[in-house]
Design a protein around this motif. Sequence first.
Motif, short mmCIF file in Angstrom:
data_model
loop_
_atom_site.label_atom_id
_atom_site.label_comp_id
_atom_site.label_asym_id
_atom_site.label_seq_id
_atom_site.Cartn_x
_atom_site.Cartn_y
_atom_site.Cartn_z
N ALA A 123 17.46 26.99 -24.27
CA ALA A 123 18.69 27.50 -24.87
C ALA A 123 19.91 26.74 -24.34
N TYR A 124 19.90 26.39 -23.07
CA TYR A 124 21.02 25.66 -22.46
C TYR A 124 21.26 24.34 -23.20
N HIS A 125 20.19 23.59 -23.44
CA HIS A 125 20.33 22.29 -24.12
C HIS A 125 20.71 22.48 -25.59
N ARG A 126 20.18 23.52 -26.23
CA ARG A 126 20.54 23.76 -27.64
C ARG A 126 22.05 24.00 -27.78
N VAL A 127 22.58 24.88 -26.96
CA VAL A 127 23.99 25.23 -27.07
C VAL A 127 24.88 24.03 -26.78
N LYS A 128 24.49 23.21 -25.82
CA LYS A 128 25.29 22.01 -25.52
C LYS A 128 25.35 21.07 -26.72
N GLU A 129 24.34 21.12 -27.56
CA GLU A 129 24.30 20.28 -28.77
C GLU A 129 24.85 21.01 -29.98
N GLY A 130 25.41 22.22 -29.78
CA GLY A 130 25.98 22.97 -30.89
C GLY A 130 24.97 23.71 -31.72
N ASN A 131 23.75 23.87 -31.19
CA ASN A 131 22.69 24.57 -31.91
C ASN A 131 22.58 25.99 -31.36
N PHE A 132 22.97 26.96 -32.16
CA PHE A 132 22.97 28.36 -31.73
C PHE A 132 21.84 29.16 -32.38
N ALA A 133 20.88 28.47 -32.99
CA ALA A 133 19.76 29.15 -33.62
C ALA A 133 18.87 29.80 -32.57
N LEU A 134 18.34 30.95 -32.88
CA LEU A 134 17.48 31.68 -31.95
C LEU A 134 15.99 31.47 -32.20
#
Length: 334
Positions: free
Chosen positions: A124-135
């Motif tokens: 989740a940390y890497h997703r959010v840093k890339e602007g990906n907020f999908a669960l």
Amino acid sequence: MKVAVFSCKPYDKRTLLAASDEHQEIELFFFESRLSLETISLAENFDAISCFVNDDLSRQVIDRLASYNVKAIALRCAGYNNVDLCCAKAHKIPVFHVPDYSPTSVAEHAVALIMTLNRKTHRAYHRVKEGNFALEGLLGFNLEGKTVGCIGTGRIGAAFCRIMIGFGCNVLCYDIEENRHVVSLGAEYTDLETLYSRSDIISLHCPLNASTHHLINKHSLSQMKPGVMIINTSRGALVNAQEAIDGLYRGQIGYLGLDVYEQEGDMFFEDMSDNIIYDSVFQLLLTFPNVVVTGHQGYFTDIALHHIADTTLENLKQMLSEGGEYKRELTFKN
């Protein structure tokens, strides 16, 4: 007493020097090198040595230490599976360790691995840093009500049980002796087969010896629930890494958290970011999305480091009698 300190990192040096202010009779000399047959000559002309988890204290090394008239070995760790105790006893070289540096440090790190694998916070940390907020793909499970198996209920295992009971888990334990404190917390002791078959999560907190070597293997994995979570913050050789990989491929292991690795000696505690790691098994482990590996940092808290330094120096101080001679009666200090 002149002491050669091996496997010494800057943080070890800082805490040992701070603790040595109260032990003026002990003079410390620091070496970043691990103790081995290749580096053993550094121990010449020293009264004692201090070592860590991946130093080589095999028969050949201890024979050389004896020839140098080294009078004590002070480990800066709880485990002593890397020491040939029989050889040390034959040479009348006492071996000291630090059995209680901070049990909660390692126990809390085991819980951190559980939480990371379950709630996938690393992904989740890497997703959010890339602007990906999908669960999608981040689904976890509630720990409350899950059955957690704890193998080994010494100081660290007991601390782990207390934390997991606090989460509302049902805790099953296995050890050669029951810990009454753990029972009073509400944990239940059982045999290994029952622990394997009933546990959703299994955490290893036992020493490495002949009976626990490769405790996690294809046979023990076959007795576990499909998708079991396995956590190892104890010693790397408790887990047969290749057979764990096979279990990951089959889905028998659903989550694997490792703070230790059997062949960690040439990698852990070093910056290997500019090097090729010539270990195909380790490299393969890192490719699994449901595997988290940390570099033997479970013990690494401020309280633990200071306690390790204080206890190590106290152990060495015990070697000195009032007349300045060395006490030789101890073979192993608990």
